[in-house]
Design a protein around this motif. Structure first.
Motif, PDB file in Angstrom:
ATOM      1  N   GLU A 147      -0.963 -40.368  16.187  1.00  0.00           N
ATOM      2  CA  GLU A 147       0.276 -40.023  16.886  1.00  0.00           C
ATOM      3  C   GLU A 147       1.296 -41.146  16.770  1.00  0.00           C
ATOM      4  O   GLU A 147       2.484 -40.896  16.549  1.00  0.00           O
ATOM      5  CB  GLU A 147      -0.027 -39.735  18.356  1.00  0.00           C
ATOM      6  CG  GLU A 147       1.185 -39.274  19.146  1.00  0.00           C
ATOM      7  CD  GLU A 147       0.847 -38.930  20.585  1.00  0.00           C
ATOM      8  OE1 GLU A 147       1.771 -38.678  21.367  1.00  0.00           O
ATOM      9  OE2 GLU A 147      -0.355 -38.925  20.921  1.00  0.00           O
ATOM     10  N   GLN A 148       0.849 -42.401  16.881  1.00  0.00           N
ATOM     11  CA  GLN A 148       1.770 -43.530  16.790  1.00  0.00           C
ATOM     12  C   GLN A 148       2.316 -43.700  15.369  1.00  0.00           C
ATOM     13  O   GLN A 148       3.410 -44.233  15.186  1.00  0.00           O
ATOM     14  CB  GLN A 148       1.079 -44.814  17.235  1.00  0.00           C
ATOM     15  CG  GLN A 148       0.740 -44.839  18.710  1.00  0.00           C
ATOM     16  CD  GLN A 148       0.346 -46.231  19.173  1.00  0.00           C
ATOM     17  OE1 GLN A 148       0.934 -47.222  18.750  1.00  0.00           O
ATOM     18  NE2 GLN A 148      -0.643 -46.300  20.056  1.00  0.00           N
TER      19      GLN A 148
ATOM     20  N   ASN B 233       2.718 -41.083  13.275  1.00  0.00           N
ATOM     21  CA  ASN B 233       3.307 -39.812  12.830  1.00  0.00           C
ATOM     22  C   ASN B 233       2.561 -39.223  11.638  1.00  0.00           C
ATOM     23  O   ASN B 233       3.169 -38.706  10.692  1.00  0.00           O
ATOM     24  CB  ASN B 233       4.802 -40.000  12.471  1.00  0.00           C
ATOM     25  CG  ASN B 233       5.627 -40.426  13.665  1.00  0.00           C
ATOM     26  OD1 ASN B 233       5.480 -39.875  14.750  1.00  0.00           O
ATOM     27  ND2 ASN B 233       6.483 -41.418  13.470  1.00  0.00           N
TER      28      ASN B 233
ATOM     29  N   THR C 289       3.762 -45.909   5.174  1.00  0.00           N
ATOM     30  CA  THR C 289       3.103 -45.989   6.487  1.00  0.00           C
ATOM     31  C   THR C 289       2.637 -47.402   6.816  1.00  0.00           C
ATOM     32  O   THR C 289       2.412 -47.739   7.978  1.00  0.00           O
ATOM     33  CB  THR C 289       1.892 -45.029   6.522  1.00  0.00           C
ATOM     34  OG1 THR C 289       2.321 -43.711   6.159  1.00  0.00           O
ATOM     35  CG2 THR C 289       1.252 -44.965   7.903  1.00  0.00           C
TER      36      THR C 289
END
Length: 598
Positions: A27-28, A30, A50
């Motif tokens: 989640e952090q 994405n 990323t």
């Protein structure tokens, strides 16, 4: 050469060191949890784009992730035993040639800590020989290499590794005293000059700083003279607590959760607060007297917040009046305002007047604050997202140990951006007056103007139906957008079904209140109308597919076809027509009541 297997193991270790699940890390970043799983099992490497964010979240340089060194700092915390700062990413930059060497100082970590307490850097690091912990006080030289073997975890209890009394300018080592006091197996003790004599030339404040080792590594705790050190029940942790109002927990507050007959999070939290206060009521009664049982709001952008009872119309005012309460609201407070509010929160909790708040854990839904630890530095709560945590950590001994301390409540993760405290009871209106007030709220809210982008009442029904019947949108939508709207639709149907079920129950319970035949007849018919609405909504909702039941990666399209959406739009239009009949009956009841009063 980059080894995907070694990179995966390093990511997994650093993630666990940050106490993040794969889902939370994803989640952090994405990305999907599946992507994180593939990295950690060596099946793939993170995308180049990323890497900077992954480096930031894990507190580790990109080179250290892709080309793992033999010496790696897993975590680094600069602390005075009260305040702590994660400096892992910064400390890793000092690792060169598998060696770490620098003098700990405020120049290295500028602006992290202020005050006169002693400061210390605590590390967890990995070498080929294993994982170790180490510490260095301010102004000490810290040197670690691949041959360094520091403290190893795995202790069943706790072991003191350093203790001092004084401040950062002048202090004495009291480790032997602490080791001696361990013999008495105190549950807590008060820091004083009797236990830890002060240096005669110390004209400043005195603080006890303790460094102790447990299964997780080295920890620091500090408290001033007159404050207390408490052991956790399993004697694996220490807490510094001020002597007055150290902690207070209201026990036996029920749980919250969606799908348990209390799907309006505001009403559910308020109901628990009322019950704890000793006010006899029901969730359906709260929904009824507040008027939240008539609620419906919707936004053209399709957002989950549409289901929040207070997002566009204030149903809480009627509820507070109905129970004779005066509410104090605190919204979006500054840090200084939070300090003042914290004292008021603790005062309310000690009176068993539990505050309710939004965004306590996981997501912005309402919950109830049930107690506090550490003189208010740790708040406890019930929220609508507790069930998953209790289920997932049911067999975790550390979690169960925490639960013994907190009396079965979870910690508040976020300072709420809105909370309500309830002061002493004032005049309580009669049940009949509350019923009339609820009908007035119904008539007003069903025709209220748009508020903050939300459509209310009949406009909400129309907007929702238009969105359901917009075939072109569903044809062109990306899968992620489709899935989000699918989830919003389910959540809003849950809220509407719960509200009208509560309306039917409230109307039926109110039948004995009306004695005049005309009023009683209109109310009986109105109750029948909402029982019909309840049956229609409940029947449809039970046949809907819960988005949470769909496996990750599976398309939601087959579960929400044009036919499904058309049937739902027809249902909402039918409900809207029945709502109009409900309005007519509400007006008739109120009109009759006014004539009788004259």
């Amino acid at each position: 050469m980059i080894s995907s297997e070694k990179v995966g193991k390093r990511i997994a270790m650093l993630r666990k060191e940050k106490q993040l699940s794969q889902e939370q890390l994803a989640e952090q970043l994405n990305v999907t949890a599946q992507a994180v799983s593939k990295w950690e099992t060596g099946k793939s490497l993170p995308e180049t784009a990323t890497l900077p964010l992954l480096s930031s979240v894990l507190g580790h340089p990109i080179d250290g992730i892709l080309l793992p060194q033999e010496l790696v700092v897993l975590s680094a915390v600069y602390t005075d035993g009260r305040d702590s700062h994660d400096v892992t990413h910064f400390v890793n930059q000092f690792v060169a040639g598998n060696k770490l060497s620098f003098t700990v100082s405020d120049h290295i970590f500028p602006g992290c800590l202020s005050g006169d307490r002693s400061k210390v850097l605590i590390l967890r690091y990995e070498t080929p020989a294993g994982i170790y912990s180490a510490y260095a006080l301010k102004e000490q030289l810290l040197t670690i290499d691949v041959h360094s073997k520091g403290y190893t975890s795995g202790k069943s209890g706790l072991e003191f590794v350093y203790a001092s009394y004084g401040n950062e300018l002048i202090h004495r080592n009291v480790l032997k005293k602490m080791q001696h006091y361990e013999f008495f197996q105190w549950e807590h003790f008060t820091v004083s000059h009797e236990l830890f004599p002060s240096l005669i030339d110390n004209e400043g404040n005195d603080y006890l700083l303790l460094l102790y080792l447990n299964a997780e590594g080295i920890h620091a705790v500090s408290c001033a003279e007159g404050e207390q050190i408490h052991y956790s029940p399993d004697r694996t942790r220490l807490f510094a607590i001020q002597p007055s109002r150290q902690h207070y927990i209201v026990e036996n507050v029920g749980r919250l959760g969606f799908g348990q007959g209390m799907d309006c999070s505001w009403a559910g939290a308020f109901y628990l607060s009322l019950s704890t206060r000793g006010i006899e009521t029901t969730y359906e009664q709260v929904m009824g007297v507040s008027g939240a049982c008539w609620r419906i709001s919707f936004t053209p952008v399709w957002d989950y917040s549409s289901a929040d009872a207070l997002v566009a119309y204030d149903y809480s005012a009627a509820a507070h009046k109905a129970y004779g309460l005066t509410a104090s609201r605190a919204n979006r407070l500054t840090p200084e305002e939070r300090k003042q509010e914290k004292q008021k929160l603790m005062d309310s909790i000690r009176k068993h007047q539990l505050p309710i708040a939004i965004n306590l854990r996981v997501a912005p839904e309402w919950g109830v604050i049930t107690g506090y630890l550490d003189n208010g530095d740790t708040l406890l709560c019930r929220s609508y997202f507790d069930g998953e945590t209790f289920e997932g950590l049911h067999d975790d001994p550390e979690f169960q140990s925490d639960m013994r301390v907190s009396k079965g409540y979870l910690y508040v993760d976020h300072w709420p951006y809105m909370l309500m405290r309830f002061d002493s009871q004032a005049h309580i209106p009669s049940a009949l007056d509350n019923f009339y007030a609820s009908l007035r709220v119904k008539l007003d809210s069903m025709r209220a103007d748009d508020n903050r982008g939300y459509r209310l009442g009949y406009k909400a029904f129309d907007t929702w139906c238009e969105g359901l019947l917009s075939s072109r949108w569903y044809q062109d939508a990306e899968t992620s957008d489709f899935g989000r709207r699918f989830g919003v639709n389910y959540f809003c149907m849950m809220a509407l079904t719960d509200a009208r079920r509560s309306a039917a129950a409230y109307l039926k319970a109110s039948l004995p209140l009306l004695q005049h035949p005309a009023e009683a007849g209109a109310l009986a018919e109105m109750a029948g109308v909402y029982e019909q609405i309840d049956a229609l909504l409940e029947g449809f909702y039970k046949g809907m597919t819960d988005p949470a039941s769909i496996e990750p990666g599976v398309s939601p399209h087959p579960f929400w076809t044009n036919e499904h959406r058309s049937r739902q739009a027809e249902l909402l239009q039918t409900v809207s027509m029945l709502e109009h009949r409900g309005d007519e009956l509400a007006k008739e009841i109120l009109g009759n009541s006014q004539r009788h009063a004259q």
